[in-house]
Design a protein around this motif. Structure first.
Motif, mmCIF file in Angstrom:
data_model
loop_
_atom_site.group_PDB
_atom_site.id
_atom_site.type_symbol
_atom_site.label_atom_id
_atom_site.label_comp_id
_atom_site.label_asym_id
_atom_site.label_seq_id
_atom_site.Cartn_x
_atom_site.Cartn_y
_atom_site.Cartn_z
ATOM 1 N N ARG A 292 0.662 -1.036 0.129
ATOM 2 C CA ARG A 292 -0.073 0.077 -0.095
ATOM 3 C C ARG A 292 0.880 1.245 0.011
ATOM 4 O O ARG A 292 0.508 2.343 -0.761
ATOM 5 C CB ARG A 292 -0.850 0.005 1.169
ATOM 6 N N LEU A 293 1.810 1.212 0.479
ATOM 7 C CA LEU A 293 2.870 2.352 0.880
ATOM 8 C C LEU A 293 3.860 2.691 -0.220
ATOM 9 O O LEU A 293 4.258 3.742 -0.410
ATOM 10 C CB LEU A 293 3.356 2.650 2.467
ATOM 11 N N SER A 294 4.367 1.790 -0.892
ATOM 12 C CA SER A 294 5.273 1.645 -1.903
ATOM 13 C C SER A 294 4.977 2.819 -2.939
ATOM 14 O O SER A 294 5.691 3.461 -3.381
ATOM 15 C CB SER A 294 5.850 0.417 -2.252
ATOM 16 N N PRO A 295 3.820 2.519 -3.423
ATOM 17 C CA PRO A 295 3.377 3.406 -4.719
ATOM 18 C C PRO A 295 3.341 4.706 -4.054
ATOM 19 O O PRO A 295 3.789 5.793 -4.914
ATOM 20 C CB PRO A 295 1.971 2.948 -4.910
ATOM 21 N N ALA A 296 3.121 5.150 -2.847
ATOM 22 C CA ALA A 296 3.086 6.426 -2.407
ATOM 23 C C ALA A 296 4.374 7.177 -2.418
ATOM 24 O O ALA A 296 4.737 8.366 -2.729
ATOM 25 C CB ALA A 296 2.552 6.644 -0.874
ATOM 26 N N LEU A 297 5.491 6.443 -2.191
ATOM 27 C CA LEU A 297 6.785 6.767 -2.028
ATOM 28 C C LEU A 297 7.575 6.926 -3.426
ATOM 29 O O LEU A 297 8.182 7.738 -3.560
ATOM 30 C CB LEU A 297 7.854 6.122 -1.081
ATOM 31 N N ASP A 298 7.082 5.822 -4.465
ATOM 32 C CA ASP A 298 7.254 5.850 -5.546
ATOM 33 C C ASP A 298 7.018 7.216 -6.392
ATOM 34 O O ASP A 298 8.012 7.729 -7.259
ATOM 35 C CB ASP A 298 6.718 4.672 -6.419
ATOM 36 N N ARG A 299 5.866 7.754 -5.948
ATOM 37 C CA ARG A 299 5.688 9.142 -6.743
ATOM 38 C C ARG A 299 6.431 10.190 -6.387
ATOM 39 O O ARG A 299 6.582 11.388 -6.891
ATOM 40 C CB ARG A 299 4.056 9.424 -6.282
ATOM 41 N N LEU A 300 7.199 10.035 -5.003
ATOM 42 C CA LEU A 300 8.206 10.853 -4.472
ATOM 43 C C LEU A 300 9.544 10.860 -4.994
ATOM 44 O O LEU A 300 10.390 11.825 -5.224
ATOM 45 C CB LEU A 300 8.084 11.124 -3.036
ATOM 46 N N TYR A 301 10.037 9.603 -4.959
ATOM 47 C CA TYR A 301 11.421 9.302 -5.030
ATOM 48 C C TYR A 301 11.632 8.486 -6.379
ATOM 49 O O TYR A 301 10.871 7.624 -6.551
ATOM 50 C CB TYR A 301 12.005 8.577 -4.004
ATOM 51 N N GLU A 302 12.736 8.520 -7.028
ATOM 52 C CA GLU A 302 12.955 7.735 -8.451
ATOM 53 C C GLU A 302 13.403 6.215 -7.760
ATOM 54 O O GLU A 302 12.919 5.325 -8.588
ATOM 55 C CB GLU A 302 14.270 8.084 -8.983
#
Length: 374
Positions: free
Chosen positions: A28-38
């Motif tokens: 659930r949280l991985s995509p949220a950080l994917d949008r912020l960091y490469e």
């Protein structure tokens, strides 16, 4: 233990996370950080871990940094996404943040009934009963790396639970140090030398198959057997404690299991053989990574500097010049020699090439030309 960073919250607010819940939380949280960091990763878990204290993300390179004009890109912006954006993306209520290439902690509220979809309703209820408010949280740690190379190393070293630390134990046994920054050559009291930071290259040197590791492990037993495939593992000289080997916290259960497992296979240790073996491997490592000449030159100069202090000093120069207690005259001669021959560095080179006689020759020439000899 999850929640150890949030001392202001009640004890028990951060229960251990069952594996199914942990898996869903990560998804659930991985995509949220994917949008912020490469680059975003969660280190591969210990295959036999029965629960989790927190969820660790390793990240680097903010996506918005590459779109900023160069004049607006300061060090923090180039490394960190603004912490408030990360907190919103994770849905965290509390945070303890650090700028730069460091770790920030976020407390994410567990919505009531959230564990039921993972088949862990009973575990959730027990966790809530342990806290007066009934509120429980996940601790989510976000470790920001300085760059992609740093990110690769951190992800590697922290994957498979305590594996990186166990590999470090193997390297300690041969007089080297393996950590998140790569392979190092300790040489106290001299500065530690970084031999190499490429874990694939380091693995080749030690005889660890990267192909086998990348294929994955399904048990600690498989991991332990992979570790002792190293060409430097020798049951006759392998130590899990003693000089040069750091003590590890008891909660590092995988590391502790390895110590028990490998001790059952080890034989009596011959400390003289351990010492000789370390010397051989340390030299082999210097040769392998192209640092032998550098270290030998450094040590030769270090020893020469020590000797120089006993060869070029006031007492010695006074004896050569027979100036008696004319210490001012001794200083004049020594200053002349230093000025003519490039200071201490120049004198060191003279000593390395010509020995004590070379220094004495320069001293006596300066003495004759100083007018103090008449």
């Amino acid at each position: 233990m999850g929640g150890s960073a949030f001392n202001s919250l009640p004890s028990g607010s951060f229960p251990r996370i069952p594996p199914p819940v942990y898996k869903d939380l990560k998804a659930r949280l991985s995509p949220a950080l994917d949008r912020l960091y490469e680059y975003v990763a969660v280190p591969i878990e210990d295959p036999e871990k029965t629960d989790h204290g927190d969820l660790d993300f390793i990240v680097c390179t903010p996506r918005n940094a590459r779109n900023l004009p160069e004049t607006e890109t300061d060090t923090d912006t180039a490394v960190n996404v603004p912490h408030n954006q990360v907190q919103v993306a994770l849905g965290a209520i509390h945070s303890i943040v650090e700028d730069g290439a460091r770790t920030s902690n976020f407390a994410v509220l567990v919505e009531r009934g959230a564990w039921s979809s993972s088949g862990c309703s009973e575990e959730e209820e027990r966790a809530r009963e342990a806290v007066e408010s009934g509120e429980i949280f996940y601790q989510v740690d976000v470790h920001v790396c300085a760059d992609k190379d740093d990110w690769d190393r951190v992800v590697y070293f922290h994957s498979y639970g305590d594996l990186g630390m166990i590999q470090g134990l193997v390297t300690r046994n041969v007089g080297l140090v393996l950590g998140v920054n790569g392979l190092k050559y300790p040489n106290p009291p001299h500065p530690t030398l970084i031999l190499n930071q490429d874990f694939d290259r380091i693995s080749i040197f030690f005889g660890w198959s990267s192909e086998r590791r990348n294929a994955g492990f399904t048990s600690r037993q498989q991991i332990f057997e992979w570790v002792i495939e190293s060409r430097f593992f020798d049951p006759k000289s392998f130590r899990t404690s003693g000089q040069g080997i750091s003590r590890v916290k008891a909660q590092r259960t995988m590391y502790s299991d390895f110590v028990v497992w490998v001790n059952a296979r080890s034989e009596s240790t011959d400390m003289e053989e351990v010492k000789h073996r370390q010397e051989r491997v340390r030299k082999e490592a210097l040769i392998e990574f192209g640092r032998l000449e550098e270290v030998e030159n450094y040590m030769r100069e270090f020893e020469a500097r020590k000797i120089l202090k006993t060869t070029f000093n006031g007492s010695v120069v006074k004896g050569w010049t027979e100036l008696g207690n004319n210490w001012r005259g001794v200083k004049v001669v020594m200053d002349m020699v230093r000025e003519r021959h490039g200071g201490e560095e120049g004198l060191l080179q003279i000593y390395l090439l010509e020995g004590e006689e070379g220094l004495k020759e320069r001293v006596m020439k300066a003495f004759q030309e100083s007018g103090l000899s008449s």
